[in-house]
Design a protein around this motif. Structure first.
Motif: not given
Length: 374
Positions: A259-267, A276-282
């Motif tokens: 929603t915030m980063f418009d990205n569903s894959g790896n950073f 931005v912060i790699d929220v996928l890692l978190l």
């Protein structure tokens, strides 16, 4: 027990059976003693390789990711390498923490990981050189000669999509004495936290072709696995009381990502770019804790299929990449697929990889490790 020249950890037992392989090719053997077989970690290994194969099947399976649900599910399935690296760190300490000998360790990793990596890379690299295939993320001057192309592809692992992991793993092998020494310091957990913050800022490298960048990104995850091995019982007890919180963390970071980063894959980005912060890692850190807590509660379950995937995890990692490349080059889907086609493709890849690895072992015996990994 007086003849044993080292002090065993409290949760170590003398047992008969251990897994034949681990994500970095480790053998759970320490002289006349064998480390305790940990069912939950072994099954987690099976979960990790399934996540990785599915992630690599998304594009070839022509999953048309358009809806919010598609993006949410893709976020959950991506970056399963975090699981792989965490387990590798755990097993490294569990097996070698008390009896580490660098020369022996490096020789074993060379035989079980680096040699099959080179062997399985040669044919794809030869095809790239022969066909003149110019991959867009590789600087043109590396194609000036066959030797420069060969060395670049082996050094970066960019031959096939997942092979970038092996050069990074090689750097981890070389750092093993330093990591072991650091793990004995009281400030080790704080080092991990600081490095996770760095990883969340630097992201994964573009096209995964910089092994030093990848090393910095995944190093704290490897160390976290070591820390978990050092304090396994206490940390499992801590995770067990926080399953709902971990689940909420997984969902929150996945939703935040789409929603915030418009990205569903790896950073991915260059190391020094500030974005931005790699929220996928978190998310994957929360997911790691959630899976461990759930598997611990289901310790009596056999999970036979996951156990097979775990036992063949590294051959699957090597072989499915070759099969996937063949599919993409010569037989990719000509229509838009969905989650089902991606899952179906991943299932076929895993079955074929296990079959090929089993056949190789039947024909070549223990020498099969040099050709398909172990």
């Amino acid at each position: 027990m007086k003849d044993i020249p080292f002090r065993l950890p409290a949760d170590t037992q003398l047992i008969r059976d251990v897994p034949a392989s681990c994500p970095l090719g480790c053998r759970a053997v320490t002289g006349p003693l064998k480390r305790q077989y940990l069912h939950d970690i072994n099954i987690f290994r099976g979960v990790a390789i399934i996540f990785i194969v599915i992630s690599h099947s998304i594009t070839a399976g022509r999953w048309s990711i358009t809806t919010p649900l598609d993006h949410f599910l893709e976020s959950l399935l991506r970056n399963g390498t975090v699981f792989f690296v965490f387990i590798s760190g755990f097993l490294f300490h569990h097996i070698y923490g008390e009896t580490f000998r660098f020369k022996k360790f490096l020789l074993a990793r060379t035989k079980n990981v680096l040699i099959p990596y080179v062997f399985l890379s040669l044919a794809p690299i030869a095809l790239i050189i022969y066909s003149g295939d110019r991959q867009g993320h590789i600087p043109a001057f590396f194609y000036d000669s066959g030797w420069s192309t060969l060395l670049l592809f082996l050094a970066t692992g960019c031959t096939l999509a997942p092979y970038w992991y092996i050069p990074m793993a090689g750097l981890l092998y070389l750092m093993a004495p330093l990591i072991i020494a650091l793990s004995k310091k009281p400030y080790f957990p704080w080092v991990i936290i600081a490095l996770i913050a760095v990883s969340a800022v630097i992201h994964r490298p573009p096209a995964n072709i910089n092994p030093f960048h990848s090393l910095l990104y995944f190093l704290p995850i490897y160390m976290l696995g070591i820390l978990f091995s050092m304090h396994r019982q206490a940390l499992i007890a801590w995770l067990d009381t926080r399953i709902l919180l971990l689940l909420a963390g997984v969902v929150f970071f996945a939703l935040l990502q789409i929603t915030m980063f418009d990205n569903s894959g790896n950073f991915h980005k260059k190391m020094l770019e500030i974005t931005v912060i790699d929220v996928l890692l978190l998310q994957k850190l929360c997911f790691t804790g959630l899976i461990i807590a759930i598997l611990n509660r289901l310790a009596s379950w056999k999970f036979r299929l996951l156990a097979i995937a775990a036992d063949y995890s590294f051959p699957i990692y090597f072989i499915h990449s070759l099969l996937l490349d063949l599919i993409i080059r010569f037989g990719g889907l000509s229509f838009n697929g969905n989650l089902f086609t991606a899952l179906l493709l991943a299932t076929v890849l895993m079955i074929l990889s296990v079959a090929i690895a089993s056949l190789a072992k039947r024909v070549l015996g223990n020498a099969s490790r040099y050709f398909v990994g172990r």
